[in-house]
Write an enzyme that holds these catalytic residues in place. Structure first.
Site, mmCIF file in Angstrom:
data_model
loop_
_atom_site.group_PDB
_atom_site.id
_atom_site.type_symbol
_atom_site.label_atom_id
_atom_site.label_comp_id
_atom_site.label_asym_id
_atom_site.label_seq_id
_atom_site.Cartn_x
_atom_site.Cartn_y
_atom_site.Cartn_z
ATOM 1 N N PRO A 137 -24.438 -10.312 -3.703
ATOM 2 C CA PRO A 137 -25.073 -9.513 -2.665
ATOM 3 C C PRO A 137 -25.800 -8.278 -3.176
ATOM 4 O O PRO A 137 -25.320 -7.591 -4.081
ATOM 5 C CB PRO A 137 -23.917 -9.121 -1.738
ATOM 6 C CG PRO A 137 -22.679 -9.388 -2.502
ATOM 7 C CD PRO A 137 -22.997 -10.475 -3.474
ATOM 8 N N ALA A 186 -20.656 -7.080 -5.481
ATOM 9 C CA ALA A 186 -19.418 -6.519 -4.931
ATOM 10 C C ALA A 186 -18.327 -7.578 -4.742
ATOM 11 O O ALA A 186 -17.139 -7.232 -4.682
ATOM 12 C CB ALA A 186 -19.709 -5.810 -3.612
ATOM 13 N N GLU A 198 -19.498 -13.374 -17.341
ATOM 14 C CA GLU A 198 -19.641 -12.411 -16.239
ATOM 15 C C GLU A 198 -20.519 -11.253 -16.701
ATOM 16 O O GLU A 198 -20.293 -10.713 -17.792
ATOM 17 C CB GLU A 198 -18.243 -11.922 -15.856
ATOM 18 C CG GLU A 198 -18.209 -10.880 -14.753
ATOM 19 C CD GLU A 198 -16.763 -10.420 -14.460
ATOM 20 O OE1 GLU A 198 -15.797 -11.032 -14.995
ATOM 21 O OE2 GLU A 198 -16.617 -9.441 -13.715
ATOM 22 N N HIS A 218 -22.338 -7.471 -15.582
ATOM 23 C CA HIS A 218 -22.567 -6.341 -14.681
ATOM 24 C C HIS A 218 -23.614 -5.439 -15.303
ATOM 25 O O HIS A 218 -23.506 -5.090 -16.489
ATOM 26 C CB HIS A 218 -21.278 -5.562 -14.418
ATOM 27 C CG HIS A 218 -20.266 -6.417 -13.740
ATOM 28 N ND1 HIS A 218 -20.403 -6.794 -12.431
ATOM 29 C CD2 HIS A 218 -19.166 -7.034 -14.211
ATOM 30 C CE1 HIS A 218 -19.396 -7.592 -12.120
ATOM 31 N NE2 HIS A 218 -18.637 -7.761 -13.184
ATOM 32 N N ARG A 227 -17.364 3.862 -13.156
ATOM 33 C CA ARG A 227 -17.651 4.122 -11.740
ATOM 34 C C ARG A 227 -16.346 4.215 -10.929
ATOM 35 O O ARG A 227 -15.282 4.427 -11.495
ATOM 36 C CB ARG A 227 -18.604 3.025 -11.232
ATOM 37 C CG ARG A 227 -19.925 2.990 -12.013
ATOM 38 C CD ARG A 227 -20.882 1.944 -11.490
ATOM 39 N NE ARG A 227 -21.351 2.262 -10.143
ATOM 40 C CZ ARG A 227 -22.082 1.426 -9.401
ATOM 41 N NH1 ARG A 227 -22.409 0.222 -9.886
ATOM 42 N NH2 ARG A 227 -22.464 1.775 -8.193
#
Ligand code: CA2
Length: 146
Positions: free
Chosen positions: A11, A78, A99, A101, A108
């Site tokens: 998303p 998310a 994975e 990011h 964060r």
């Protein structure tokens, strides 16, 4: 026949390059796809990059990957931090899973420090900006050669 790698994006990643460049950079998802294709070509691998804002759609694509993709690179957005369902789908997939990011999630908010997907991922890249996708393609190319 050349091997296909799915690059699945969760998303809000359709907004890449359009909002919050201070966190996610100036490149769009189309720019990312182009960079990944350049890297993938070195390994004779084909890239199929997709994005959805819907958890069920991402799960359906992971199921599709069981028959059609030699590996999965995933930035679940998310859903990384919430989705047992995506983890379950990945656990039913046999090939390598990486994975990605864009941001350094560990720098964060604490809710971003846990990833369900990491329980399945063979490798994780975080905080390298969109370059992380190309690095993941590089690694995937190596894994698929061996
Ligand atoms: O750093 C990453 O790649 C994330 O997966 C991005 C997710 C976030 O929820 C994760 O914790 C870390 C958010 C994606 C939002 O993407 C945007 C891109 C440009 C503008 C606005 C949102």
């Amino acid at each position: 026949m050349s091997k296909t790698v799915f690059i699945l994006n969760g998303p809000n990643l359709n907004l890449l390059g359009k909002r919050q460049p201070e966190i996610y950079g100036a490149d769009t998802l189309e720019d990312v796809a182009e960079h990944c294709r350049t890297t993938a070509a070195r390994y004779g691998v084909t890239i199929d990059l997709r994005q959805s804002n819907h958890e069920g759609q991402i799960i359906d694509w992971i199921h599709q990957a069981r028959d059609e993709a030699a590996g999965i690179i995933i930035n679940p957005g998310a859903f990384t931090h919430t989705s047992v369902a995506i983890l379950d789908a990945l656990n039913a997939y046999d090939g390598p899973v990486l994975e990605v990011h864009i941001s350094n999630v560990h720098k964060r908010e604490s809710f971003r420090h846990h990833s369900y997907v990491s329980l399945r991922a063979d490798g994780v890249i975080a905080g390298f900006g969109v370059q992380g996708y190309s690095l993941a393609v590089d690694r995937m190319g190596t894994l698929l050669q061996s």
